[in-house]
Scaffold this active site. Structure first.
Site, short mmCIF file in Angstrom:
data_model
loop_
_atom_site.label_atom_id
_atom_site.label_comp_id
_atom_site.label_asym_id
_atom_site.label_seq_id
_atom_site.Cartn_x
_atom_site.Cartn_y
_atom_site.Cartn_z
N ASP A 123 26.80 -6.55 -41.48
CA ASP A 123 25.84 -6.44 -40.19
C ASP A 123 24.49 -7.03 -40.61
OD1 ASP A 123 25.05 -6.06 -37.74
OD2 ASP A 123 25.41 -4.04 -37.71
N HIS A 147 31.28 -2.39 -37.53
CA HIS A 147 30.69 -1.45 -38.15
C HIS A 147 31.10 -0.04 -37.76
CE1 HIS A 147 28.69 -2.16 -34.03
NE2 HIS A 147 27.75 -2.93 -34.57
N ASN A 185 22.20 0.70 -35.73
CA ASN A 185 23.14 0.93 -34.86
C ASN A 185 24.43 0.47 -35.35
OD1 ASN A 185 23.60 2.04 -32.28
ND2 ASN A 185 22.08 0.42 -31.06
N HIS A 231 14.84 -8.06 -39.25
CA HIS A 231 13.68 -7.74 -38.41
C HIS A 231 12.38 -8.20 -39.12
CE1 HIS A 231 16.23 -6.67 -35.22
NE2 HIS A 231 16.84 -6.02 -35.79
C1 NCD Z 1 22.22 -5.46 -34.59
C2 NCD Z 1 21.23 -6.76 -34.21
O1 NCD Z 1 19.86 -6.45 -34.76
O2 NCD Z 1 21.24 -7.52 -33.99
N1 NCD Z 1 21.30 -4.30 -35.00
C3 NCD Z 1 21.90 -3.23 -35.61
O3 NCD Z 1 21.38 -2.23 -35.55
N2 NCD Z 1 23.19 -3.28 -36.17
C4 NCD Z 1 22.92 -5.39 -33.64
C5 NCD Z 1 24.41 -5.00 -33.75
O4 NCD Z 1 24.88 -5.11 -34.73
O5 NCD Z 1 24.89 -4.25 -32.99
ZN ZN Z 2 27.03 -4.29 -33.22
ZN ZN Z 3 25.70 -6.74 -35.50
#
Ligand code: NCD
Ligand code: ZN
Ligand code: ZN
Ligand code: ZN
Length: 426
Positions: free
Chosen positions: A303, A229, A276, A307
């Site tokens: 990514d 990312h 993130n 949630h």
């Molecule tokens: C990811 C997660 O929710 O597991 N969250 C994010 O914002 N990217 C964790 C990660 O990819 O660092």
């Molecule tokens: Zn990450």
């Molecule tokens: Zn991730």
């Protein structure tokens, strides 16, 4: 069962045939023949899939997803994640280890492999954590994980796709170095989440310090390194340097980083756009687009980080980081990069399928005779609006809610089996 995908515009053939219409003849899970449209290569016992007006691309390979199993199956489980992948034209995923507990040992890797075997047929390649319990201190038993008897082992020769502490960085450089030495000796790539936890993620240097450190550790150890990312212009300059040094270095970005900025987020406290690393500025977004064009960024990954709605409805400061992406990645990338003339169709397929397959050492990501029939049929002329509530994923937290895009996946095949067909229940 014999199948034939008829009349599609075939991309990702790796030769001058790419972009031309044709028929793909499939038997025993393998592409047996690619013919001109309308040829009768087989006469009987064939299921025909009409791809007229659509693209046919090699099944997408997503190096970065979170399927939350074991431990947080209210957010996603391996079956629901695989269904979302299939609906997005994705036939191979690497699932990150920040589950509960973390995927740090043979038992959990085998559990993931077993659940994946009962899902719809998407290839799930587990990524193990770098340290035990993601404690940042004790490197996992890399040899045991390497030898783990999984589908990943059949496909790549390694029990796990990669080592990664995704979700956080291994802040102790000596621990990271030691893991990279072991990974190098076994030929396991390291996927790095680049975030210096002592610095606010809002500042680009929070990302760039670990990008720089891990590039230097790749130089020191010779370990294949893949940076996750990537979102800032400064990171891209550092990656260019590392590539000039001739390192085994690759990098990915995600659709939100080449599509959205923190400025065009009307509501700055929209938790659907909390992830993130965070969304960056206009200059960064432009730099990411150019880096996808010039190859500094090798790969588009999602990514995919589901949630629960309740969690995302909390006040901004308390909502979890992460957005879903498996079902929207192709459409967003096609709309933002191909329709704007930044990438050619062939380059898009390379970033989403061919190159990630190469990084994994996977004999997929290309449409050619003798290769496994992992394929996606996509109607690139169909325009529609993204709505979280329509996603197959348990996670409805898309940052693209309400966005108009082109590119609807109509059918996905893995090893010649239809694993998704638009309008059919799973
Ligand atoms: C990811 C997660 O929710 O597991 N969250 C994010 O914002 N990217 C964790 C990660 O990819 O660092
Ligand atoms: Zn990450
Ligand atoms: Zn991730
Ligand atoms: Zn909606």
């Amino acid at each position: 069962m014999k199948r034939c995908i008829r009349n599609g515009q075939i991309y990702g053939t790796g030769n001058s045939r790419s972009g031309k219409p044709g028929d793909i003849w499939i038997q025993g899970g393998v592409i047996e023949k690619i013919t001109e449209p309308g040829e009768a290569f087989w006469q009987e016992d064939t299921e025909y899939i009409d791809a007229g007006g659509c693209w046919v691309v090699p099944g997408l390979v997503d190096l970065h997803v979170h399927f939350r199993e074991p431990g947080q199956t209210e957010k996603e489980d391996i079956a629901s994640g695989c269904r979302a992948a299939a609906a997005g034209g994705v036939t191979t995923v690497c699932c990150m280890p920040n589950t509960k507990p973390a995927a740090d040992c043979e038992e959990i890797i085998r559990l993931i492999d077993e659940k994946a075997g009962n899902a719809c047929g998407v290839h799930v390649l587990p990524v193990a954590s770098i340290t035990v319990g993601m404690n940042g201190k004790t490197v996992v038993n890399t040899r045991k994980l390497y030898n783990c008897d999984t589908q990943c082992k059949e496909l790549t020769g390694r029990g796990i796709a990669a080592l990664s502490e995704d979700g956080r960085s291994v802040m102790d450089s000596a621990v990271m170095e030691s893991a990279m030495v072991q990974a190098r000796d076994l030929g396991i790539p390291v996927f790095s989440h680049t975030e210096d936890h002592a610095i606010t993620a809002e500042s680009p240097e929070g990302e760039e310090i670990i990008v720089a450190r891990d590039i230097l550790l790749a130089k020191k150890t010779g370990c294949p390194l893949h940076l996750c990312h990537i979102s800032t212009k400064g990171s891209l300059d550092l990656i260019r340097l590392g590539k000039r040094w001739g390192l085994k270095l690759t990098a990915e970005t995600a659709p939100h980083y080449f599509t959205l900025t923190r400025e065009d987020t009307a509501n700055k406290t929209d938790t659907l756009r909390k992830m993130n690393p965070p969304l960056r500025g206009e200059e960064d977004r432009e730099a990411v687009r150019q880096a996808l064009k010039d190859g500094t960024l090798d790969v588009i990954a999602t990514d995919h980080a589901p949630h629960c709605p309740e969690e995302k409805q909390r006040p901004f400061a308390e909502a979890p980081f992460g957005v879903v992406g498996l079902e929207t990645s192709f459409a967003v990338a096609y709309t933002e990069l191909v329709k704007r003339g930044i990438l050619t169709p062939e380059e898009l397929v390379r970033r989403m399928s061919t190159k990630p397959a190469e990084i994994l050492g996977l004999r997929r990501g290309i449409i050619a005779e003798g290769y496994p029939a992992d394929l996606a049929v996509i109607d690139t002329q169909r325009e529609y609006t993204i709505h979280g509530e329509h996603l197959y994923s348990k996670g409805k937290n898309t940052p693209f809610e309400g966005k108009r895009v082109f590119g609807k996946v109509v059918c996905t095949l893995a090893d010649g089996n239809v694993i998704y067909r638009e309008g059919e229940e799973a």
